[in-house]
Design a protein around this motif. Structure first.
Motif, PDB file in Angstrom:
ATOM      1  N   VAL A 112       6.207   0.622  -8.734  1.00 23.30           N
ATOM      2  CA  VAL A 112       5.179   1.637  -8.960  1.00 23.30           C
ATOM      3  C   VAL A 112       5.486   2.836  -8.078  1.00 23.30           C
ATOM      4  O   VAL A 112       6.239   2.731  -7.109  1.00 23.30           O
ATOM      5  CB  VAL A 112       3.755   1.103  -8.661  1.00 23.30           C
ATOM      6  CG1 VAL A 112       3.416  -0.094  -9.531  1.00 23.30           C
ATOM      7  CG2 VAL A 112       3.605   0.752  -7.176  1.00 23.30           C
ATOM      8  N   ALA A 113       4.892   3.988  -8.425  1.00 28.23           N
ATOM      9  CA  ALA A 113       5.181   5.210  -7.669  1.00 28.23           C
ATOM     10  C   ALA A 113       4.518   5.192  -6.304  1.00 28.23           C
ATOM     11  O   ALA A 113       5.143   5.531  -5.303  1.00 28.23           O
ATOM     12  CB  ALA A 113       4.733   6.430  -8.470  1.00 28.23           C
ATOM     13  N   THR A 114       3.245   4.811  -6.259  1.00 25.99           N
ATOM     14  CA  THR A 114       2.536   4.796  -4.988  1.00 25.99           C
ATOM     15  C   THR A 114       1.603   3.597  -4.906  1.00 25.99           C
ATOM     16  O   THR A 114       1.028   3.165  -5.907  1.00 25.99           O
ATOM     17  CB  THR A 114       1.694   6.071  -4.785  1.00 25.99           C
ATOM     18  OG1 THR A 114       0.648   6.105  -5.764  1.00 25.99           O
ATOM     19  CG2 THR A 114       2.546   7.324  -4.912  1.00 25.99           C
ATOM     20  N   SER A 115       1.468   3.097  -3.707  1.00 24.33           N
ATOM     21  CA  SER A 115       0.556   1.977  -3.476  1.00 24.33           C
ATOM     22  C   SER A 115      -0.889   2.392  -3.763  1.00 24.33           C
ATOM     23  O   SER A 115      -1.678   1.612  -4.292  1.00 24.33           O
ATOM     24  CB  SER A 115       0.700   1.499  -2.024  1.00 24.33           C
ATOM     25  OG  SER A 115      -0.270   0.536  -1.709  1.00 24.33           O
ATOM     26  N   LYS A 116      -1.212   3.638  -3.418  1.00 21.26           N
ATOM     27  CA  LYS A 116      -2.589   4.128  -3.596  1.00 21.26           C
ATOM     28  C   LYS A 116      -3.019   4.065  -5.054  1.00 21.26           C
ATOM     29  O   LYS A 116      -4.117   3.579  -5.376  1.00 21.26           O
ATOM     30  CB  LYS A 116      -2.689   5.552  -3.064  1.00 21.26           C
ATOM     31  CG  LYS A 116      -4.076   6.161  -3.205  1.00 21.26           C
ATOM     32  CD  LYS A 116      -4.096   7.579  -2.660  1.00 21.26           C
ATOM     33  CE  LYS A 116      -5.482   8.207  -2.837  1.00 21.26           C
ATOM     34  NZ  LYS A 116      -5.520   9.600  -2.323  1.00 21.26           N
ATOM     35  N   GLU A 117      -2.151   4.541  -5.954  1.00 24.43           N
ATOM     36  CA  GLU A 117      -2.502   4.520  -7.375  1.00 24.43           C
ATOM     37  C   GLU A 117      -2.579   3.101  -7.912  1.00 24.43           C
ATOM     38  O   GLU A 117      -3.395   2.796  -8.774  1.00 24.43           O
ATOM     39  CB  GLU A 117      -1.477   5.335  -8.175  1.00 24.43           C
ATOM     40  CG  GLU A 117      -1.623   6.829  -8.020  1.00 24.43           C
ATOM     41  CD  GLU A 117      -2.997   7.319  -8.454  1.00 24.43           C
ATOM     42  OE1 GLU A 117      -3.457   6.937  -9.539  1.00 24.43           O
ATOM     43  OE2 GLU A 117      -3.621   8.071  -7.685  1.00 24.43           O
ATOM     44  N   PHE A 118      -1.712   2.211  -7.377  1.00 22.87           N
ATOM     45  CA  PHE A 118      -1.786   0.818  -7.802  1.00 22.87           C
ATOM     46  C   PHE A 118      -3.118   0.199  -7.410  1.00 22.87           C
ATOM     47  O   PHE A 118      -3.757  -0.494  -8.213  1.00 22.87           O
ATOM     48  CB  PHE A 118      -0.640   0.007  -7.191  1.00 22.87           C
ATOM     49  CG  PHE A 118      -0.780  -1.473  -7.406  1.00 22.87           C
ATOM     50  CD1 PHE A 118      -0.430  -2.054  -8.613  1.00 22.87           C
ATOM     51  CD2 PHE A 118      -1.303  -2.287  -6.399  1.00 22.87           C
ATOM     52  CE1 PHE A 118      -0.593  -3.423  -8.825  1.00 22.87           C
ATOM     53  CE2 PHE A 118      -1.458  -3.654  -6.600  1.00 22.87           C
ATOM     54  CZ  PHE A 118      -1.103  -4.221  -7.819  1.00 22.87           C
ATOM     55  N   VAL A 119      -3.548   0.440  -6.171  1.00 24.17           N
ATOM     56  CA  VAL A 119      -4.832  -0.114  -5.707  1.00 24.17           C
ATOM     57  C   VAL A 119      -5.988   0.445  -6.541  1.00 24.17           C
ATOM     58  O   VAL A 119      -6.919  -0.283  -6.899  1.00 24.17           O
ATOM     59  CB  VAL A 119      -5.032   0.184  -4.209  1.00 24.17           C
ATOM     60  CG1 VAL A 119      -6.432  -0.219  -3.760  1.00 24.17           C
ATOM     61  CG2 VAL A 119      -3.979  -0.548  -3.376  1.00 24.17           C
ATOM     62  N   ASN A 120      -5.910   1.740  -6.862  1.00 23.12           N
ATOM     63  CA  ASN A 120      -6.959   2.333  -7.707  1.00 23.12           C
ATOM     64  C   ASN A 120      -6.994   1.673  -9.076  1.00 23.12           C
ATOM     65  O   ASN A 120      -8.067   1.371  -9.615  1.00 23.12           O
ATOM     66  CB  ASN A 120      -6.711   3.840  -7.862  1.00 23.12           C
ATOM     67  CG  ASN A 120      -6.945   4.604  -6.567  1.00 23.12           C
ATOM     68  OD1 ASN A 120      -7.623   4.119  -5.665  1.00 23.12           O
ATOM     69  ND2 ASN A 120      -6.382   5.797  -6.465  1.00 23.12           N
ATOM     70  N   ALA A 121      -5.806   1.444  -9.653  1.00 15.90           N
ATOM     71  CA  ALA A 121      -5.739   0.819 -10.971  1.00 15.90           C
ATOM     72  C   ALA A 121      -6.226  -0.628 -10.905  1.00 15.90           C
ATOM     73  O   ALA A 121      -6.930  -1.101 -11.810  1.00 15.90           O
ATOM     74  CB  ALA A 121      -4.304   0.872 -11.503  1.00 15.90           C
ATOM     75  N   PHE A 122      -5.872  -1.331  -9.834  1.00 15.93           N
ATOM     76  CA  PHE A 122      -6.326  -2.716  -9.686  1.00 15.93           C
ATOM     77  C   PHE A 122      -7.848  -2.779  -9.590  1.00 15.93           C
ATOM     78  O   PHE A 122      -8.484  -3.637 -10.207  1.00 15.93           O
ATOM     79  CB  PHE A 122      -5.687  -3.343  -8.447  1.00 15.93           C
ATOM     80  CG  PHE A 122      -6.170  -4.733  -8.161  1.00 15.93           C
ATOM     81  CD1 PHE A 122      -5.662  -5.815  -8.865  1.00 15.93           C
ATOM     82  CD2 PHE A 122      -7.158  -4.974  -7.205  1.00 15.93           C
ATOM     83  CE1 PHE A 122      -6.121  -7.104  -8.622  1.00 15.93           C
ATOM     84  CE2 PHE A 122      -7.617  -6.242  -6.953  1.00 15.93           C
ATOM     85  CZ  PHE A 122      -7.104  -7.319  -7.660  1.00 15.93           C
ATOM     86  N   THR A 123      -8.431  -1.881  -8.815  1.00 17.13           N
ATOM     87  CA  THR A 123      -9.895  -1.848  -8.665  1.00 17.13           C
ATOM     88  C   THR A 123     -10.572  -1.614 -10.015  1.00 17.13           C
ATOM     89  O   THR A 123     -11.600  -2.221 -10.325  1.00 17.13           O
ATOM     90  CB  THR A 123     -10.292  -0.741  -7.672  1.00 17.13           C
ATOM     91  OG1 THR A 123      -9.643  -0.983  -6.411  1.00 17.13           O
ATOM     92  CG2 THR A 123     -11.791  -0.711  -7.475  1.00 17.13           C
TER      93      THR A 123
END
Length: 404
Positions: free
Chosen positions: A122-133
């Protein structure tokens, strides 16, 4: 010589008041000055010093402008980074390629996101966490190995890890030349299927299509990188690995079950005894030893690797008694011909070499340098003895146990 001057009209004398003192006559120089000397051509040129000063000013100005431009550019890029203008926030689509990604026990979304970003999934951990939430709906990512792709969108990565996209897999890397027991340990670690289940399957190898003379699954557990679906059983896993071995044998043109067993046994010795560059030459040397007219070794392969396999250890140090022990069915010093079966998992390259040995005059080979893999071949025992001494000399320079 006389000079004529132009005549000027007479001027009346000024009248003065009584008692007024007549003004002093002003000097002629106050009205007429000598013309300035005309500049010469030399005086019109700037001096060399002036030229140097002018060049220095130009250079300084260029340097200052360049530094100023660099500062402006750097400041612009800094501000863009600070504001996130240069950052790729998220990839698009399902990604490309293939990568096995492992989630360890206790890993949370933030830690998983960091690992995904580090591997460019993935590009960024932040966007992954947002998508997971947004997508998890209270679900958690389970420990295990997952089939992922590089440069996935965060949403696609979450789907894969939650089971909404590509399925969860057990990843197992099986190296060439591993013995059956070592392969089972890797499968047990990867899949968490009990070791006993794999061992029970090995007790009846014929159920997987192996010939009657096969005493185990040894040699048929094809090396490679595997991604087993989490729902697969031990039997299904073994079936997939043995099917890969049969496919490699058939690709090499070997279809008869008995010949397949012979080729696989020979390939396992080649795998253990040689580097890949020497596979075909070692295969030809073994074939010469197995030939009916072999009077050099009288049908004996004399492989240390086969003897130590029968002794259930990995070593190339053998005692004279161990070499003379005919009760060891894998002892190719005491028993002519091939051992009773394979001694490890050969690669596709070793299988190809066993099926297509090089036509060489050699009977002997020895790796004289374990670091470089340099192997020397010979046709006579006397020549071979020199190369064995070379190997022993090399071992004398190594740390204890290096050649054991």
């Amino acid at each position: 010589m006389s000079h004529r001057y132009p005549e000027y009209p007479a001027m009346a004398e000024p009248e003065y008041e009584p008692g007024q003192r007549q003004a002093e006559e002003l000097p002629v120089g106050q009205f007429f000055t000598e013309p300035a000397e005309a500049p010469t051509r030399r005086s019109q040129r700037p001096s060399r010093e002036k030229q140097r000063r002018r060049r220095r000013r130009t250079i300084v100005m260029v340097v200052v402008l360049a530094l100023f431009a660099g500062v402006v550019f750097g400041l612009t890029m800094f501000l863009r980074d600070l504001l996130g203008m240069n950052e790729i926030k998220d990839y698009e689509g399902a990604g490309n390629g293939s990568v096995a990604f492992t989630v360890a026990e206790g890993d949370g979304p933030l830690l998983i996101g960091g690992k995904l970003e580090a591997e460019d999934i993935v590009a960024t951990s932040k966007e992954f966490v947002n998508a997971f939430t947004a997508q998890s709906d209270g679900r958690e990512i389970q420990p295990g190995t997952y089939e992922m792709k590089y440069q996935m969108s965060s949403s696609a990565a979450v789907d894969a890890l939650l089971g909404d996209g590509s399925g969860q897999v057990h990843y197992a890397a099986v190296a060439r030349d591993l013995r059956q027991g070592e392969v089972f340990e890797i499968l047990n670690t990867s899949t968490r299927i009990p070791l006993s289940e794999f061992q029970a399957l090995a007790a009846n190898p014929q159920q997987f299509g192996l010939p009657e003379q096969a005493v185990s699954l040894e040699g048929y557990l094809h090396p490679g990188e595997y991604r087993f679906d989490v729902e697969m059983t031990a039997e299904e896993i073994v079936k997939e690995m043995t099917a890969n071995t049969f496919a490699q044998l058939e690709e090499a043109g070997i279809t008869d079950p008995a010949e397949q067993y012979r080729i696989l046994t020979k390939a396992s010795i080649i795998q253990a005894e040689a580097g890949e560059a020497d596979y075909a030459t070692v295969a030809g040397s073994i074939e010469n030893r197995l030939g009916p007219n072999n009077t050099e070794t009288n049908g004996l392969i004399q492989s240390d690797a086969t003897v130590t396999y029968g002794l259930d250890r990995k070593s190339y140090e053998l005692t004279p008694e161990e070499k003379a022990d005919k009760s060891n069915p894998y002892n190719t010093y005491a028993n002519p011909g091939l051992p009773v079966g394979p001694i490890g998992s050969p690669s596709r390259e070793a299988i190809d070499a066993a099926a297509n040995p090089a036509d060489v005059p050699y009977f002997y080979w020895v790796t004289v340098n374990l670091d470089s893999g340099e192997t020397k071949f010979s046709s006579t025992l006397a020549e071979h003895a020199k190369y064995v001494q070379e190997y022993q000399d090399w071992c004398g320079t190594q740390k204890p146990g290096r050649c054991g």
